[in-house]
Design a protein around this motif. Structure first.
Motif, mmCIF file in Angstrom:
data_model
loop_
_atom_site.group_PDB
_atom_site.id
_atom_site.type_symbol
_atom_site.label_atom_id
_atom_site.label_comp_id
_atom_site.label_asym_id
_atom_site.label_seq_id
_atom_site.Cartn_x
_atom_site.Cartn_y
_atom_site.Cartn_z
ATOM 1 N N HIS A 52 3.033 1.300 -2.380
ATOM 2 C CA HIS A 52 1.739 1.312 -1.708
ATOM 3 C C HIS A 52 1.304 -0.126 -1.420
ATOM 4 C CE1 HIS A 52 -2.852 2.119 -2.478
ATOM 5 N NE2 HIS A 52 -2.636 1.472 -1.362
ATOM 6 N N ASP A 56 0.823 -2.254 2.000
ATOM 7 C CA ASP A 56 -0.389 -3.039 2.261
ATOM 8 C C ASP A 56 -0.043 -4.446 2.702
ATOM 9 O OD1 ASP A 56 -1.891 -0.952 1.448
ATOM 10 O OD2 ASP A 56 -2.356 -1.753 -0.531
ATOM 11 N N HIS A 161 -10.332 -2.342 0.665
ATOM 12 C CA HIS A 161 -9.041 -1.794 0.291
ATOM 13 C C HIS A 161 -8.606 -2.278 -1.096
ATOM 14 C CE1 HIS A 161 -5.235 0.062 1.249
ATOM 15 N NE2 HIS A 161 -4.783 -0.821 0.388
ATOM 16 N N HIS A 165 -7.799 -0.557 -5.093
ATOM 17 C CA HIS A 165 -6.701 -0.844 -6.021
ATOM 18 C C HIS A 165 -7.190 -1.153 -7.435
ATOM 19 C CE1 HIS A 165 -3.040 -0.972 -3.479
ATOM 20 N NE2 HIS A 165 -3.971 -0.906 -2.559
HETATM 21 ZN ZN LIG Z 1 -3.574 -0.096 -0.774
#
Ligand SMILES: [Zn+2]
Ligand SMILES: [Zn+2]
Ligand SMILES: [Zn+2]
Length: 321
Positions: A52, A56, A161, A165
């Motif tokens: 992931h 990103d 974003h 996380h």
């Molecule tokens: Zn992410």
């Protein structure tokens, strides 16, 4: 547009680039660590989060290039500026995130239904997740401040974003710890599935505004209202404004509008009024490109031109003879 304004614009562009670069470096470091930990300890959830984060990072590279491109002043090939480079980047970003999320969901689903997870809930992996969460907290807080000061949706998106996380790595920390305490291997696959779903949701959030910009969706009502308010203060110098059309291109806003003035108004006076209006809007929204089409009094519509268009009424028109 004068020189000081140009300089400010370039300065904001540079700060956005630095902000995206910082997001990139911190994400890249965490991603490599997570992929290694995931593979070594067979922790699907940590591997999923690593992939992931890798997705990103690739997105951030695209965003970095796009923000650079978008910050360039208008030129011969792109006379409206390069704002939509950001929209295209967001579209690519959304597709990559969706693909990664779909892949992770599918793999976790397979393990849950047909497989047998055998993760090793190592103390090092658990500590690494805690460290990652703290790093994300620091970087995203700083990014959010930069985004606000440079008015950049791209930097804001990066900040928002990275914030997700914090929750993901924090959740992994708690989950791995629980898995270790209860000696329950399935928690790893369940968390991998959750990471996959979080990605699909993120993809949707990124794709929606990008799609809106690329299809020339009007500015959000709140922005439009604020712009109309700026224009309204010149109300005693025109008869009406109609056919207000707006759209966004990355951080830039494009606006074009018809301005109805008294027929005896000279070109010089009308132009000077337009310049003042443009400056007023630019003060409120720095990266706005505004085009004003001047019309004589008999062009007044009284209802905003075409349906759904904004009407800004000024002084009453002189009766037609
Ligand atoms: Zn992410
Ligand atoms: Zn008109
Ligand atoms: Zn001019």
């Amino acid at each position: 547009m004068d020189e000081a304004e140009d300089r400010l614009r370039q300065q904001r562009g540079r700060r956005r680039i630095v902000a995206v670069a910082v997001a990139l470096i911190s994400g890249g470091t965490v991603s490599v660590a997570e992929i290694v930990i995931g593979l070594v300890f067979r922790l699907d959830s940590v591997l999923a989060e690593g992939l992931h984060t890798l997705a990103d990072m690739l997105d951030s590279v695209v965003a970095l290039l796009a923000v650079r491109q978008a910050a360039r002043p208008p030129d011969r090939s792109h006379p409206f500026g390069h704002g939509k480079f950001e929209s295209v980047a967001a579209l690519v970003e959304g597709v990559v995130i969706a693909a990664t999320g779909g892949g992770i969901c599918w793999s976790a689903f397979k393990t849950l239904v047909w497989g047998q997870p055998r993760p090793e809930f190592s103390g090092a992996a658990i500590a690494a997740m805690a460290a990652a969460a703290v790093l994300y907290l620091i970087v995203s807080t700083w990014l959010a401040r930069e985004a606000k000061q440079t008015a950049s949706p791209t930097v804001y998106a990066e900040a928002a974003h990275l914030r997700t996380h914090i929750y993901i790595t924090g959740g992994l920390f708690a989950g791995l710890w629980l898995g270790r305490a209860l000696a329950w291997p399935w928690v790893d696959s369940l968390m991998a599935l959750a990471v996959g779903f979080a990605l699909l949701k993120t993809a949707l959030d990124v794709l929606k505004p990008a799609f809106g910009q690329l299809t020339d969706q009007a500015l959000p009502d709140a922005d439009l209202k604020a712009i109309v308010q700026e224009l309204r203060q010149f109300g005693d110098e025109f008869i009406e404004m109609h056919r207000v059309r707006s759209r966004a291109a990355g951080v830039e806003r494009h606006l074009d509008v018809h301005l109805v003035v008294a027929p005896e108004t000279t070109v010089r006076v009308a132009h000077e009024l337009c310049d003042r209006m443009e400056r007023a809007v630019a003060r409120r929204f720095p990266d706005t490109l505004i085009t004003i089409h001047v019309e004589p009094a008999e062009k007044a519509t009284g209802d905003g031109g075409s349906p759904g268009q904004v009407l800004i009424a000024g002084q009453p028109a002189a009766p037609k003879r």
